[in-house]
Design a protein around this motif. Structure first.
Motif, mmCIF file in Angstrom:
data_model
loop_
_atom_site.group_PDB
_atom_site.id
_atom_site.type_symbol
_atom_site.label_atom_id
_atom_site.label_comp_id
_atom_site.label_asym_id
_atom_site.label_seq_id
_atom_site.Cartn_x
_atom_site.Cartn_y
_atom_site.Cartn_z
ATOM 1 N N THR A 98 0.833 -1.200 0.000
ATOM 2 C CA THR A 98 0.000 0.000 0.000
ATOM 3 C C THR A 98 0.866 1.248 0.000
ATOM 4 O O THR A 98 2.022 1.218 0.435
ATOM 5 C CB THR A 98 -0.926 0.029 1.229
ATOM 6 N N ASP A 99 0.274 2.361 -0.498
ATOM 7 C CA ASP A 99 0.964 3.646 -0.415
ATOM 8 C C ASP A 99 0.414 4.501 0.725
ATOM 9 O O ASP A 99 0.799 5.661 0.860
ATOM 10 C CB ASP A 99 0.903 4.401 -1.740
ATOM 11 N N ALA A 100 -0.484 3.941 1.543
ATOM 12 C CA ALA A 100 -0.882 4.640 2.767
ATOM 13 C C ALA A 100 0.348 4.759 3.660
ATOM 14 O O ALA A 100 1.082 3.786 3.842
ATOM 15 C CB ALA A 100 -1.995 3.881 3.484
ATOM 16 N N SER A 101 0.594 5.929 4.207
ATOM 17 C CA SER A 101 1.825 6.172 4.961
ATOM 18 C C SER A 101 1.923 5.247 6.170
ATOM 19 O O SER A 101 1.026 5.215 7.018
ATOM 20 C CB SER A 101 1.878 7.632 5.424
ATOM 21 N N ILE A 102 3.020 4.504 6.237
ATOM 22 C CA ILE A 102 3.323 3.637 7.373
ATOM 23 C C ILE A 102 4.711 4.021 7.865
ATOM 24 O O ILE A 102 5.667 4.028 7.088
ATOM 25 C CB ILE A 102 3.270 2.152 6.973
ATOM 26 N N ASN A 103 4.813 4.355 9.136
ATOM 27 C CA ASN A 103 6.054 4.835 9.721
ATOM 28 C C ASN A 103 6.361 4.068 10.996
ATOM 29 O O ASN A 103 5.522 3.287 11.480
ATOM 30 C CB ASN A 103 5.934 6.339 10.032
ATOM 31 N N PRO A 104 7.566 4.263 11.567
ATOM 32 C CA PRO A 104 7.876 3.622 12.851
ATOM 33 C C PRO A 104 6.799 3.920 13.890
ATOM 34 O O PRO A 104 6.457 5.069 14.149
ATOM 35 C CB PRO A 104 9.215 4.254 13.225
ATOM 36 N N GLY A 105 6.246 2.861 14.470
ATOM 37 C CA GLY A 105 5.153 2.984 15.430
ATOM 38 C C GLY A 105 3.838 2.491 14.867
ATOM 39 O O GLY A 105 2.898 2.206 15.609
ATOM 40 N N ASN A 106 3.755 2.360 13.523
ATOM 41 C CA ASN A 106 2.546 1.823 12.891
ATOM 42 C C ASN A 106 2.473 0.302 12.955
ATOM 43 O O ASN A 106 1.415 -0.277 12.697
ATOM 44 C CB ASN A 106 2.467 2.237 11.423
ATOM 45 N N SER A 107 3.586 -0.342 13.251
ATOM 46 C CA SER A 107 3.617 -1.802 13.251
ATOM 47 C C SER A 107 2.533 -2.376 14.142
ATOM 48 O O SER A 107 2.377 -1.980 15.297
ATOM 49 C CB SER A 107 4.979 -2.304 13.743
ATOM 50 N N GLY A 108 1.797 -3.339 13.613
ATOM 51 C CA GLY A 108 0.749 -4.007 14.376
ATOM 52 C C GLY A 108 -0.606 -3.361 14.245
ATOM 53 O O GLY A 108 -1.613 -3.925 14.690
ATOM 54 N N GLY A 109 -0.671 -2.177 13.661
ATOM 55 C CA GLY A 109 -1.946 -1.491 13.487
ATOM 56 C C GLY A 109 -2.738 -2.056 12.319
ATOM 57 O O GLY A 109 -2.195 -2.729 11.449
ATOM 58 N N PRO A 110 -4.022 -1.777 12.262
ATOM 59 C CA PRO A 110 -4.862 -2.350 11.209
ATOM 60 C C PRO A 110 -4.775 -1.584 9.900
ATOM 61 O O PRO A 110 -4.623 -0.360 9.880
ATOM 62 C CB PRO A 110 -6.269 -2.227 11.798
ATOM 63 N N LEU A 111 -4.893 -2.326 8.808
ATOM 64 C CA LEU A 111 -5.117 -1.764 7.488
ATOM 65 C C LEU A 111 -6.562 -2.099 7.135
ATOM 66 O O LEU A 111 -6.939 -3.281 7.069
ATOM 67 C CB LEU A 111 -4.159 -2.369 6.458
#
Length: 359
Positions: free
Chosen positions: A300-313
């Motif tokens: 995906t091109d939705a912004s994912i940064n350090p701290g997003n790990s484990g969050g829902p898509l």
């Protein structure tokens, strides 16, 4: 005279003694015609003969010129008015013009409507309001290692785990990193990445609506798939809001997706994008330098940064179609998530023997 501009037009023939006429878009054609006729009559009454009435059979040059200009103005005014009111176009000219500005005049002429983002943005807000209460922040407290730097991103990709290295030298647990997770069951079961909770001595979960973080225990973890299930107890004995899983196989490339998480400690951040690819294999370099191969990921091109790990898509229905896992450190807008169909199969095995209400 330029009939394509909505502005005053002026004819200045002062050397010939003619009257200057102006018209605006709101002026009626009949009123224009009357003014022109009155002006012509006035010119005819002050001709070369010097008499007070028009002479039959003789017309002065100024009168002829005035009549010509009056007729031109009247025709121009009528054309301008009909253009503004679409009297001869059937109301379609505006549609074609709008579409042409967007580079799609052929589609517009055929009655094809271009897609609007308004409904999508409204869906985004609805999804966030419904899903956000189930998204949590996970803090990993562990024993400080002797490493001075942590390799957050590998050569081709890496974990956005927002790990932090403390300067303390004691053996007391210190904050090693933060990540995200979400309730998938109302009884307090949380899904996150295994690398978010790796080597933790203690896990603290910040839940929306609770002033004090809750202590979580690890129910099970799958390092190969980078998944972990945690459990927290609700101090007031009530249930937690939970997200449901969607079918990632039914998601199409180009579909809107929404990520919610805690990038760089900015809790409950929502980002949007599209599903860029499916069934994507990647190799992630672990902290110890070893490669780890993953299959069947969503890109995906939705912004994912350090701290997003484990969050829902999420899809636009608010269903979880993936768990945000990794990013490509050498690119922009290239993130990866574990597909929901992979997740559900794995979680069923990880939760074997445990009562789950909403999986």
């Amino acid at each position: 005279m330029n009939d394509n501009k909505d502005m005053n037009h002026e004819f200045d023939h002062a050397n010939e003694g003619l009257t200057i006429y102006r018209y605006e878009s709101s002026r009626k054609a009949a009123a224009l015609q009357k003014r022109y006729e009155d002006a012509i009559a006035a010119k005819g009454g002050t001709g070369a003969s010097g008499g007070g009435a028009n002479r039959r059979g003789r017309t002065s040059a100024p009168s002829i010129l005035a009549a010509f200009l009056a007729g031109a103005l009247m025709i121009g005014g009528l054309a301008y008015t009909s253009d503004r009111l679409n009297l001869f176009s059937g109301g379609t000219a505006g549609v074609v013009q709008t579409a042409a500005a967007n580079g799609d005049s052929h589609s517009a002429a055929a009655g094809v409507k271009t897609a609007s983002l308004q409904s999508s943005t409204e869906d985004f807000a609805t999804v966030f309001n419904q899903a956000n209460p189930a998204v949590v922040e996970i803090a990993n407290y562990g024993i400080e290692s002797n490493r001075s730097n942590l390799n957050l991103y590998g050569r081709n990709g890496g974990w956005p785990g927002s790990r932090q290295q403390s300067a303390q030298s004691s053996q007391d647990p210190v904050l090693m990193g933060t990540g995200s997770g979400f309730f998938f069951d109302k009884n307090g079961y949380i899904l996150t990445n295994q690398h978010v909770i790796a080597d933790a001595e203690e896990l603290k979960v910040t839940v929306p609506g609770y002033d004090t973080p809750l202590t979580a225990k690890v129910v099970n973890a799958n390092e190969d798939l980078d998944l972990a299930v945690l459990k927290v107890e609700n101090p007031d004995g009530t249930s937690f809001p939970a997200l449901s899983f969607g079918d990632s196989d039914q998601a199409n490339i180009g579909d809107w997706v929404i990520a919610i998480g805690n990038p760089y400690g900015l809790d409950h951040t929502m980002t949007t994008g599209v599903l860029s690819a499916k069934e994507r294999p990647i190799t992630v370099t672990e902290d110890d330098g070893s490669p780890h191969q993953y299959e069947h990921l969503l890109q995906t091109d939705a912004s994912i940064n350090p701290g997003n790990s484990g969050g829902p898509l999420l899809n636009t229905k608010g269903e979880v179609i993936g768990v945000n896992t990794a990013v490509n450190a050498e690119a922009q807008g290239i993130g990866f998530a574990i597909s929901s169909n992979t997740i559900q199969d794995a979680v069923k095995k990880m939760m074997a023997g445990t009562t789950v209400s909403s999986l």
